[in-house]
Scaffold this active site. Structure first.
Site, PDB file in Angstrom:
ATOM      1  N   TYR A 202      -2.033  -6.808   4.871  1.00  0.00           N
ATOM      2  CA  TYR A 202      -0.823  -6.319   5.556  1.00  0.00           C
ATOM      3  C   TYR A 202      -1.111  -4.974   6.210  1.00  0.00           C
ATOM      4  CZ  TYR A 202      -0.070  -3.709   1.141  1.00  0.00           C
ATOM      5  OH  TYR A 202      -0.215  -2.915   0.043  1.00  0.00           O
TER       6      TYR A 202
ATOM      7  N   ARG B   3      -4.452  -3.232   5.186  1.00  0.00           N
ATOM      8  CA  ARG B   3      -4.989  -3.273   3.822  1.00  0.00           C
ATOM      9  C   ARG B   3      -5.587  -4.641   3.542  1.00  0.00           C
ATOM     10  NH1 ARG B   3      -3.644  -1.058  -1.136  1.00  0.00           N
ATOM     11  NH2 ARG B   3      -5.892  -0.980  -0.940  1.00  0.00           N
TER      12      ARG B   3
ATOM     13  N   HIS C   5      -2.370  -5.289  -7.579  1.00  0.00           N
ATOM     14  CA  HIS C   5      -2.089  -4.043  -8.319  1.00  0.00           C
ATOM     15  C   HIS C   5      -2.029  -4.336  -9.809  1.00  0.00           C
ATOM     16  CE1 HIS C   5      -0.816  -1.672  -4.719  1.00  0.00           C
ATOM     17  NE2 HIS C   5      -0.555  -2.876  -4.246  1.00  0.00           N
TER      18      HIS C   5
END
Ligand SMILES: [Fe+2]
Length: 227
Positions: free
Chosen positions: A141, A151, A156
């Protein structure tokens, strides 16, 4: 007493990165100083895994509820500085959908949400330190207000230790992604070996693409903090 060798700063994120405005808001502008934790902080509440219940070991879904995207199996092993499993570690995982969209009001990216994809899970490491997640591969994105920089696909992670104050937030990347080479967050880690430790290993299997990831929570080889 066991002396702890300090980490090489090159194996950790540089923090504020030129060209990536948001890091200025996420990282302290001055060097960190160590503040020893107090007895009360260390004493409790402990056993985070009893207070944060696991949710969703499967983000991909099935049949009519199947999320769009490439099915993957993410196998993360949480270990300490000696490679010993950290059993009972609470691991929170979140990532965007296959089109690069998060379910979050701050995500202004013009990409479609997927009604069958929530994008977050909470798992507890088993006796081998293992957490397993069935999901889809996240998309890339664009970073808002960052001049066209995208990115790479990433996941995460937040790992809780025995107490609330013990927490590591980091990111995992996928091998062979050209966007890895230019990603300001990954490349804020100057040491190439430490960078490659943030990239999972692809293990093709019959029914899945399995990604193996070793998450070292502390010590000289500890995963770099990447909020
Ligand atoms: Fe992200």
């Amino acid at each position: 007493m066991i002396a702890i060798e300090p980490r090489d700063p090159r194996t950790q994120s540089q923090g504020v990165e030129p060209g990536y405005e948001q890091t200025g808001k996420r990282w302290p502008s001055q060097a960190l100083c160590r503040r020893p934790q107090t007895a009360a902080e260390l004493a409790g509440p402990i056993a985070v895994e009893r207070r944060l219940q696991p949710v969703r070991g499967d983000l991909a879904g099935h049949g009519a509820k199947r999320a769009i995207g490439q099915l993957i199996h993410l196998r993360t092993r949480v270990v300490d500085e000696d490679g010993a499993p950290v059993a009972g570690a609470v691991v929170e995982v979140w990532h965007c959908n296959a089109a690069g969209k998060y379910i979050h009001p701050n995500d202004t990216h013009d990409a479609p949400p997927d009604p069958n994809f929530y994008g977050a899970a909470r798992l507890v490491a088993d006796g081998e330190g293992l957490v397993e997640l069935r999901t889809i591969k996240p998309g890339a994105y664009p970073v808002p207000d960052a001049g066209g920089w995208w990115r790479p696909p990433h996941v995460h992670f937040s790992v809780w230790g025995r107490v609330w104050l013990s927490r590591l937030v980091t990111q995992m990347f996928f091998p062979g992604e050209p966007l890895n080479e230019k990603d300001a967050i990954l490349n804020a880690i100057r040491d190439p070996q430490a960078r490659s430790s943030c990239i999972a290993r692809l293990v093709p299997a019959d029914n899945y693409l399995i990604y193996d990831y070793q998450l070292v929570v502390r010590g000289r080889k500890g995963a770099p903090a990447m909020p």
